[in-house]
Design a protein around this motif. Sequence first.
Motif, PDB file in Angstrom:
ATOM      1  N   LEU A   7       7.067  33.507  29.478  1.00 10.33           N
ATOM      2  CA  LEU A   7       5.727  34.029  29.453  1.00 10.33           C
ATOM      3  C   LEU A   7       5.609  34.375  31.049  1.00 10.33           C
ATOM      4  N   SER A 120      10.872  28.789  32.010  1.00 16.82           N
ATOM      5  CA  SER A 120      11.073  27.778  30.699  1.00 16.82           C
ATOM      6  C   SER A 120      12.274  27.378  30.255  1.00 16.82           C
ATOM      7  N   ASN A 310      -0.985  29.684  28.381  1.00 20.21           N
ATOM      8  CA  ASN A 310       0.398  29.342  28.972  1.00 20.21           C
ATOM      9  C   ASN A 310       0.016  28.559  30.183  1.00 20.21           C
TER      10      ASN A 310
END
Length: 326
Positions: A7, A120, A310
Motif C-alpha cells: 500500500l 511489504s 496501514n
Amino acid sequence: MAEFTHLPVMAREVVELLAPVPPGLIVDCTLGGGGHAGLLLDARPDCKLLGIDRDAFALTAAKEHLARFGDRVAFVHQEFGQLRDAVQQYAVRQHAVGRQTVGQRQETVVAVFMDLGVSSPQLDHAERGFSYRYDVALDMRMDSRQSLTAATVVNEYEESELASLIARYGEERFARRVAHAIVVARPVATTGELATIITNAIPAATRRTGGHPAKRTFQAIRMEVNRELPNLADGLDESVHLLGPGGRVLVMAYHSLEDRMVKQRMREWSDDGRSDHAVAKLPIVHARQPLMKLVTRKALRPQPDELVMNPRSESVRLRVAEKLVS
Ligand SMILES: C[S@@+](CC[C@H](N)C(=O)[O-])C[C@H]1O[C@@H](n2cnc3c(N)ncnc32)[C@H](O)[C@@H]1O
C-alpha cells in the motif's frame, strides 16, 4: 510470479506536495511495485517518470503495474546512490530510441522522490530472508547481484563491529550481549536460528516488551547489508544538483537515523548563513545563496485513518524541499 502487494504510504500527501512542480521528469528512486509512481503519472499528465529500484522483483512488478503509461515511464535497475548515473543512462536510452535528438536539451528533473526502506513483499516473501518470522537462509539483499549477504555479516564480522552496528542501526540496548551470543553460536545458517540466539541473549523481562526481541537486530543487519545510510547520503547529495528551478525533493523515512540525515541535509541546502550570525550575535557580512527552501518545516505524519488502514505507515516522516532559481 508471486504477487506484489504494497500500500503506498501517505499517497494523498505525496500527490499534493508534488502538484506544484513544473512539467518535466519525476525520478522515483524507490519504485517498488510502482504504487506512488502510478498515482503521480495519473495526477501529472505533463510529466514523465524514471523509476529506479535495486530489486529486480520490484521492477518486474512495477513494469506490469505501469504498462498502461507506455513511454511516459522508464526503468533503471540500480542503487539510487548513483542518481546522476541513472538519469544519464535514461537520457542515453531516450536518445538511442530517437525520443531526443542530438543537441536537444535533456528533460529537466522536476522531482526526486524517495520512499525509503523495505517493501511489504520484501518482508513477506519468506525466501528473501528479511524476516525473523520465517526460517530460511540468511540473505536480506535487496539486490541479489551483490555479494554481501546477511550470512557474511552474521558469520564473519568482528564481534565489536557487529555490536556497534546493532547498537547504531538497531538502537538495541543489549547490542553487546546480542553480538557476543551470535559470535559464540557461529556458524549461524538460518533466520530462525538467528532469531532464537538474539531472543535468548535479551533479558527475560525486556523480551516481553516492545515487539519481537529480534526485530531491532534484524533491522540493523538489513541496513548494513544494503548500505542504506551511505546510499541515502549519496542520493540526497546528488538530487540537489539534478533538480531544475522549482523542482522538489520529497523523502519519506521510517528510521530515526535516516530522518535525521534528511532533516540535516534540507537545513544545509536552505541555510543562508544568517542563523550562524544570529547565534554569534554578529552582523551579517556574507549571506550565502541558499540552494533550496523548506516546504515542510516539521516532518509530516500520516493521518489517523491511514494509521488504522496501514499500520506499516506508523513510523514514517515526510519532508520536502524546493530548488530555488539560481
Ligand atoms: C518502501 S518500498 C517503495 C514502495 C513504492 N513507493 C510503492 O508505492 O510501491 C522501497 C523500495 O525501494 C527500494 N530501495 C531501497 N533502497 C534503495 C536504494 N538505495 N536504491 C534503489 N532502490 C532502493 C527497495 O528495493 C524497495 O523496493
